[in-house]
Design a protein around this motif. Structure first.
Motif, short mmCIF file in Angstrom:
data_model
loop_
_atom_site.label_atom_id
_atom_site.label_comp_id
_atom_site.label_asym_id
_atom_site.label_seq_id
_atom_site.Cartn_x
_atom_site.Cartn_y
_atom_site.Cartn_z
N LYS A 1 27.47 -63.59 -38.53
CA LYS A 1 28.15 -62.32 -38.84
C LYS A 1 29.38 -62.14 -37.96
O LYS A 1 30.41 -61.64 -38.42
CB LYS A 1 27.18 -61.16 -38.65
N HIS A 2 29.28 -62.54 -36.70
CA HIS A 2 30.44 -62.43 -35.82
C HIS A 2 31.57 -63.35 -36.29
O HIS A 2 32.76 -62.95 -36.26
CB HIS A 2 30.04 -62.80 -34.38
N LEU A 3 31.22 -64.55 -36.71
CA LEU A 3 32.25 -65.47 -37.21
C LEU A 3 32.91 -64.91 -38.47
O LEU A 3 34.14 -65.04 -38.66
CB LEU A 3 31.62 -66.84 -37.52
N GLN A 4 32.11 -64.30 -39.32
CA GLN A 4 32.66 -63.69 -40.52
C GLN A 4 33.61 -62.55 -40.16
O GLN A 4 34.67 -62.38 -40.77
CB GLN A 4 31.51 -63.18 -41.40
N GLN B 1 45.93 -59.72 -30.11
CA GLN B 1 45.25 -59.36 -28.86
C GLN B 1 43.84 -58.84 -29.13
O GLN B 1 42.90 -59.15 -28.41
CB GLN B 1 46.07 -58.30 -28.12
N VAL B 2 43.70 -58.04 -30.18
CA VAL B 2 42.38 -57.50 -30.53
C VAL B 2 41.43 -58.64 -30.91
O VAL B 2 40.27 -58.67 -30.49
CB VAL B 2 42.50 -56.49 -31.69
N VAL B 3 41.94 -59.58 -31.70
CA VAL B 3 41.11 -60.73 -32.09
C VAL B 3 40.71 -61.54 -30.86
O VAL B 3 39.55 -61.96 -30.71
CB VAL B 3 41.87 -61.62 -33.10
N SER B 4 41.68 -61.74 -29.96
CA SER B 4 41.40 -62.52 -28.74
C SER B 4 40.35 -61.84 -27.88
O SER B 4 39.44 -62.48 -27.35
CB SER B 4 42.69 -62.70 -27.95
N GLU B 5 40.46 -60.52 -27.73
CA GLU B 5 39.48 -59.79 -26.93
C GLU B 5 38.09 -59.84 -27.55
O GLU B 5 37.08 -59.96 -26.85
CB GLU B 5 39.93 -58.33 -26.78
N ILE C 1 36.90 -62.26 -29.46
CA ILE C 1 36.37 -63.61 -29.29
C ILE C 1 35.90 -63.82 -27.85
O ILE C 1 34.85 -64.42 -27.60
CB ILE C 1 37.43 -64.66 -29.68
N GLU C 2 36.67 -63.33 -26.87
CA GLU C 2 36.27 -63.46 -25.47
C GLU C 2 34.96 -62.73 -25.19
O GLU C 2 34.10 -63.22 -24.45
CB GLU C 2 37.38 -62.93 -24.56
N GLU C 3 34.83 -61.55 -25.78
CA GLU C 3 33.58 -60.80 -25.62
C GLU C 3 32.41 -61.55 -26.24
O GLU C 3 31.30 -61.60 -25.68
CB GLU C 3 33.72 -59.43 -26.26
N LEU C 4 32.66 -62.17 -27.39
CA LEU C 4 31.62 -62.94 -28.06
C LEU C 4 31.21 -64.15 -27.23
O LEU C 4 30.02 -64.45 -27.09
CB LEU C 4 32.11 -63.38 -29.44
N ILE C 5 32.20 -64.84 -26.65
CA ILE C 5 31.91 -66.00 -25.80
C ILE C 5 31.12 -65.58 -24.58
O ILE C 5 30.15 -66.24 -24.17
CB ILE C 5 33.22 -66.71 -25.39
N HIS C 6 31.51 -64.46 -23.97
CA HIS C 6 30.80 -63.97 -22.79
C HIS C 6 29.35 -63.64 -23.12
O HIS C 6 28.43 -63.94 -22.35
CB HIS C 6 31.51 -62.73 -22.24
N LYS C 7 29.15 -63.05 -24.29
CA LYS C 7 27.79 -62.69 -24.71
C LYS C 7 26.95 -63.93 -24.96
O LYS C 7 25.77 -63.98 -24.61
CB LYS C 7 27.86 -61.83 -25.97
N ARG C 8 27.56 -64.95 -25.54
CA ARG C 8 26.82 -66.18 -25.83
C ARG C 8 26.46 -66.94 -24.56
O ARG C 8 25.43 -67.59 -24.48
CB ARG C 8 27.64 -67.10 -26.74
N ASN C 9 27.34 -66.83 -23.55
CA ASN C 9 27.09 -67.54 -22.29
C ASN C 9 26.16 -66.79 -21.35
O ASN C 9 25.70 -67.35 -20.35
CB ASN C 9 28.41 -67.83 -21.57
N ALA C 10 25.91 -65.53 -21.64
CA ALA C 10 25.03 -64.75 -20.77
C ALA C 10 23.60 -65.30 -20.86
O ALA C 10 23.15 -65.73 -21.91
CB ALA C 10 25.04 -63.28 -21.20
#
Length: 423
Positions: free
Chosen positions: A232-235, A250-254, A256-265
């Motif tokens: 769903k996030h990728l969509q 910038q919004v897209v980048s932020e 994606i960064e939040e998504l990466i941080h969540k996945r690495n947690a």
């Protein structure tokens, strides 16, 4: 002179009992307490004889229970079971050997010097048997698990033995038919005990399989839910990229960064090669979060096959992690962290935990001794002992290293060539 003989004879019999108790549980291997038990019980039985009270089998068992309870502080029913099981083994050996000697020499029982030699040889036999059992260690774990069932079966035999002793005392003869009956009773009780234990093992195995299946199902459901969420996030990212007019880069980048941080947690544990173990580690991750412990799993290399069974693997890893969690709970802040690593080095599988040293003054060899623990409470100090037992049963080794900063507990299984590859 007669009382001195009674004291020596009773002391040898009590020593035999102490050796048998050492076969049942490791905690009974305490020389000072053994000496105290021998002297106190020998004096008690001699005193009873002096006042005209015959120390029969029932009184002897009661005295043993009292001595164990006072010296070792065991739970009452465990004490009773140990006393009955130990008495049964001693009585069985004594019964058949005395019958044999009585058959050879009917006056044997009346010759005190020969009786002392016999009791000394019997004590030496039980001592050797106990030393052999101690070197094996596996029986301690086995008895601890089924002591209640073994005690009940032994009690059943003791009732038959009491009847046989009564007949011998009344008639002063050895009735072959009764001896055969007792022999059949011993054999049937052994078969009954094995059947009961086997049924209990099958019941435990079914319960363990259900628990393993639940863990695996939980892990698969969690993985499926995370994959669905990530899709769903990728969509969403795809929609944001396609809608350039409303959404800036910038919004897209932020996002994606939040998504990466969540996945690495560290909110979940990846697949370690075994579904059941993966599910179990995820459960321990949740447990660590509740206890405010940072728990990290490092998968050096996935391992799909272990030399032990899945139930033993879960018990082994569970004890390792519980030991580490309880250690860091004594610490504060950034020191409340545990690392668990699993991997393979060639053909050698290794599992290890690393955590900050809580500063308790205990040596590595003491850590794996049964009943030794730095934590307060009843029934402590069995975790690493069980880990060591399971590892050694499957050709593995337990290794503990520590310094002022960290404690590392590692298990590695010896490869098929017989060489241990400690990574």
């Amino acid at each position: 002179m007669l009382y001195f003989y009674d004291f020596l004879a009773s002391g040898l019999e009590v020593f035999s009992m102490c050796c048998v108790l050492g076969i049942l549980r490791e905690q009974y291997w305490d020389l000072r307490k053994i000496l105290g038990t021998v002297i106190s019980l020998a004096a008690a039985t001699t005193g009873l004889d002096a006042v005209g009270i015959e120390a029969n089998l029932g009184i002897n068992i009661a005295l043993v229970i009292a001595a164990i309870k006072l010296l070792y502080k065991n739970e009452f029913w465990k004490t009773v079971s140990d006393a009955i099981s130990g008495s049964t083994l001693v009585v069985v050996i004594e019964m058949f050997t005395t019958y044999l000697l009585h058959w050879i020499d009917p006056a044997f029982m009346d010759q005190w010097l020969k009786m002392l030699v016999y009791l000394f040889c019997l004590a030496a036999f039980f001592c050797g048997l106990a030393l052999f059992a101690r070197s094996r260690r596996a029986f301690w774990t086995y008895y601890q698990k089924y002591y209640g069932m073994i005690g009940i079966v032994c009690l059943n035999f003791l009732f038959v033995q009491l009847a046989e002793l009564y007949n011998w005392n009344e008639t002063d003869t050895v009735d072959i038919s009764i001896l055969v009956l007792v022999s059949i009773t011993v054999f049937s009780n052994m078969v009954l005990a094995l059947k009961l234990i086997k049924n209990q093992q099958q019941k435990e195995e079914l319960e363990n399989q259900k628990r393993m299946a639940d863990l695996k199902e939980s892990f698969l459901q969690q993985m499926a839910a995370e994959q669905h969420e990530f899709a769903k996030h990728l969509q969403t990212v795809q929609i944001m990229i396609s809608d350039r007019e409303c959404v800036t880069r910038q919004v897209v980048s932020e996002y994606i960064e939040e998504l990466i941080h969540k996945r690495n947690a560290p909110t979940h544990v990846g697949y370690v090669g075994d579904g059941v173990l993966s599910g179990f580690l995820n459960q321990k991750q949740k447990d660590a979060e509740k206890r405010k412990i940072r728990f990290h799993v490092l998968i050096a290399k996935t391992v799909s096959e272990f030399p032990c069974s899945q139930t033993e693997l879960i018990e082994l890893v569970g004890n390792l992690l519980d030991n580490a969690f309880e250690a860091v709970e004594q610490l504060e802040g950034k020191h409340r962290k545990v690392l668990f690593e699993i991997g393979r080095n060639g053909k050698t599988i290794f599992l290890q935990t690393v955590n900050d040293n809580p500063g308790n003054p205990i040596k590595a060899n003491q850590m794996v001794a049964r009943g030794v623990s730095t934590k307060k409470g009843h029934l402590r100090g069995y975790g690493l002992f069980n880990v060591k037992t399971i590892a050694e049963q499957h050709g593995g080794k337990l290794e503990i290293r520590q310094n002022e900063d960290i404690v590392m507990v590692k298990i590695y299984f010896i490869n098929s060539s017989g060489q241990s590859g400690s990574p």
